[in-house]
Design a protein around this motif. Sequence first.
Motif, PDB file in Angstrom:
ATOM      1  N   GLY A  23       0.807  -1.221   0.000  1.00 13.34           N
ATOM      2  CA  GLY A  23       0.000   0.000   0.000  1.00 13.34           C
ATOM      3  C   GLY A  23       0.839   1.269   0.000  1.00 13.34           C
ATOM      4  N   VAL A  24       1.846   1.298  -0.853  1.00 13.44           N
ATOM      5  CA  VAL A  24       2.745   2.462  -0.920  1.00 13.44           C
ATOM      6  C   VAL A  24       2.011   3.653  -1.542  1.00 13.44           C
ATOM      7  N   ASP A  25       2.198   4.830  -0.936  1.00 10.05           N
ATOM      8  CA  ASP A  25       1.550   6.048  -1.432  1.00 10.05           C
ATOM      9  C   ASP A  25       2.428   6.828  -2.400  1.00 10.05           C
ATOM     10  N   ALA A  26       3.745   6.701  -2.271  1.00  8.14           N
ATOM     11  CA  ALA A  26       4.656   7.452  -3.139  1.00  8.14           C
ATOM     12  C   ALA A  26       5.989   6.708  -3.239  1.00  8.14           C
ATOM     13  N   VAL A  27       6.565   6.720  -4.434  1.00  5.97           N
ATOM     14  CA  VAL A  27       7.885   6.112  -4.654  1.00  5.97           C
ATOM     15  C   VAL A  27       8.886   7.236  -4.882  1.00  5.97           C
ATOM     16  N   VAL A  28      10.061   7.152  -4.233  1.00  5.27           N
ATOM     17  CA  VAL A  28      11.119   8.132  -4.510  1.00  5.27           C
ATOM     18  C   VAL A  28      12.378   7.394  -4.981  1.00  5.27           C
ATOM     19  N   VAL A  29      12.973   7.925  -6.046  1.00  4.46           N
ATOM     20  CA  VAL A  29      14.168   7.322  -6.645  1.00  4.46           C
ATOM     21  C   VAL A  29      15.259   8.391  -6.648  1.00  4.46           C
ATOM     22  N   SER A  30      16.291   8.189  -5.813  1.00  4.28           N
ATOM     23  CA  SER A  30      17.240   9.268  -5.548  1.00  4.28           C
ATOM     24  C   SER A  30      18.490   9.241  -6.428  1.00  4.28           C
ATOM     25  N   GLY A  31      18.279   9.149  -7.726  1.00  3.28           N
ATOM     26  CA  GLY A  31      19.361   9.370  -8.675  1.00  3.28           C
ATOM     27  C   GLY A  31      20.118   8.146  -9.127  1.00  3.28           C
ATOM     28  N   ASP A  32      20.913   8.332 -10.202  1.00  2.00           N
ATOM     29  CA  ASP A  32      21.579   7.238 -10.898  1.00  2.00           C
ATOM     30  C   ASP A  32      20.560   6.194 -11.352  1.00  2.00           C
ATOM     31  N   VAL A  33      19.561   6.704 -12.052  1.00  6.02           N
ATOM     32  CA  VAL A  33      18.574   5.827 -12.691  1.00  6.02           C
ATOM     33  C   VAL A  33      19.305   4.988 -13.736  1.00  6.02           C
ATOM     34  N   TYR A  34      20.094   5.683 -14.539  1.00  4.92           N
ATOM     35  CA  TYR A  34      20.919   5.015 -15.553  1.00  4.92           C
ATOM     36  C   TYR A  34      22.368   4.964 -15.080  1.00  4.92           C
ATOM     37  N   ASP A  35      23.135   4.111 -15.754  1.00  5.14           N
ATOM     38  CA  ASP A  35      24.552   4.018 -15.429  1.00  5.14           C
ATOM     39  C   ASP A  35      25.390   5.036 -16.193  1.00  5.14           C
ATOM     40  N   ARG A  36      24.890   5.458 -17.343  1.00  2.00           N
ATOM     41  CA  ARG A  36      25.670   6.350 -18.204  1.00  2.00           C
ATOM     42  C   ARG A  36      24.802   7.464 -18.764  1.00  2.00           C
ATOM     43  N   ALA A  37      25.468   8.527 -19.190  1.00  2.00           N
ATOM     44  CA  ALA A  37      24.762   9.662 -19.783  1.00  2.00           C
ATOM     45  C   ALA A  37      23.978   9.217 -21.011  1.00  2.00           C
ATOM     46  N   VAL A  38      24.580   8.336 -21.822  1.00  2.00           N
ATOM     47  CA  VAL A  38      23.883   7.808 -23.002  1.00  2.00           C
ATOM     48  C   VAL A  38      23.736   6.301 -22.799  1.00  2.00           C
ATOM     49  N   PRO A  39      22.627   5.892 -22.204  1.00  2.00           N
ATOM     50  CA  PRO A  39      22.474   4.477 -21.859  1.00  2.00           C
ATOM     51  C   PRO A  39      22.123   3.629 -23.078  1.00  2.00           C
ATOM     52  N   PRO A  40      22.395   2.315 -22.998  1.00  2.00           N
ATOM     53  CA  PRO A  40      22.025   1.428 -24.105  1.00  2.00           C
ATOM     54  C   PRO A  40      20.506   1.370 -24.266  1.00  2.00           C
ATOM     55  N   LEU A  41      20.068   1.091 -25.495  1.00  2.00           N
ATOM     56  CA  LEU A  41      18.644   1.110 -25.815  1.00  2.00           C
ATOM     57  C   LEU A  41      17.838   0.197 -24.889  1.00  2.00           C
ATOM     58  N   ALA A  42      18.368  -0.991 -24.589  1.00  2.00           N
ATOM     59  CA  ALA A  42      17.616  -1.935 -23.746  1.00  2.00           C
ATOM     60  C   ALA A  42      17.352  -1.334 -22.361  1.00  2.00           C
ATOM     61  N   ALA A  43      18.290  -0.514 -21.859  1.00  2.00           N
ATOM     62  CA  ALA A  43      18.100   0.133 -20.554  1.00  2.00           C
ATOM     63  C   ALA A  43      17.018   1.205 -20.646  1.00  2.00           C
ATOM     64  N   VAL A  44      17.015   1.944 -21.749  1.00  2.00           N
ATOM     65  CA  VAL A  44      15.988   2.985 -21.943  1.00  2.00           C
ATOM     66  C   VAL A  44      14.611   2.337 -22.038  1.00  2.00           C
ATOM     67  N   GLU A  45      14.547   1.185 -22.713  1.00  5.67           N
ATOM     68  CA  GLU A  45      13.260   0.478 -22.844  1.00  5.67           C
ATOM     69  C   GLU A  45      12.763  -0.031 -21.489  1.00  5.67           C
TER      70      GLU A  45
END
Length: 386
Positions: free
Chosen positions: A39-61
């Motif tokens: 029953g989570v009300d909000a999710v927070v993601v504190s950075g480094d979603v990707y590993d690189r500035a230009v991530p591989p397509l599979a990561a973007v997908e």
Amino acid sequence: MRILHTSDWHLGRAFHRVGMLGAQAAFVDHLLITVRERGVDAVVVSGDVYDRAVPPLAAVELFDDTLHRLAALGVPTVMISGNHDSARRLGVGAGLIGRAGIHLRTEPAACGTPVVLADEHGDVAFYGLPYLEPALVKDAFGVEKAGHEAVLAAAMDKVRADLAARAPGTRSVVLAHAFVTGGEPSDSERDITVGGVAAVPAGVFAGVDYVALGHLHGCQTITERIRYSGSPLPYSFSEAGHRKSMWLVDLGPGGSLAAERIDCPVPRPLARLRGTLEELLADPGLARHEEAWVEATLTDPVRPADPMARLTERFPHTLSLVFAPERADQDPGTSYARRLADRSDQEIAEDFVAHVRGTGPDARERAVLRDAFDAVRADDAAREAV
Ligand SMILES: [Mn+2]
């Protein structure tokens, strides 16, 4: 309000030669199940979603799929960019995505503009502080010295000023991507040292109810109200002792707080083994590591033939092989890798000066080296920001 805090997904990152995308997808499944079941009300993601500035397509997908599934659950999400993300790229479409309840905060200028969510006890203001590269934001923030503490302090001043103008009793959450004093680093974080200083004191975050930190990859509690979730997966063998987790935080009326640690799925345990090749192959006590991802440090005085092929017969998931010959009659552990282990770029450069000149750098020379490293790092960050 029940908040799920995670960070440092590093989508697209490999662990040695093993692609982690499958394990990252399994983590996302686990995240969504947790959101639903708890029953989570909000999710927070504190950075480094990707590993690189230009991530591989599979990561973007995978990221795209994750956003769609979070939006379909109808659970608001706040995300910031970390030092591995390109803030500009991650922020593309943020306005539109925000209309689906997924709030990407990648703009330093928006530090003092929260995402406001509400429950039966009133408002909770979520302030997303993206990773602030000191050299890039110091002018905009009007700080004289480009350091992490100075720019974070300026950002927190904006947060406190905004909060002070809100209804009394408004609760507050800050997302930040930083190295806070007292935190324990590992080998898989990119160095953010500026002017010889990487860490900021926890005191800069005074005045808010919960600080959801990213950057350090080990789950840890700095204070009751200031925590790192750590990465959901290990990205270096130095994390062999970590228990990968998220924080489930209940922010009650008046800012009362309770935090519960939620374990992440383990794709395969890590093991760091040390001994001669024959010992590692014969020791029955090591049987429990046969299915682990293994880093083997071989202490044979003479490098054995075909060590990797022989090790993988028993430990098929051996990913890293280190040679540390132990000789009774010689100074042990003087391999180049061993000498560089756990040393910063600055220390290695200072040692180099001492090695070629006979005397180490003085204070002025150390400052020159430090400025050079800071300039390179700022240059990298500026290039990634474009
Ligand atoms: Mn990270």
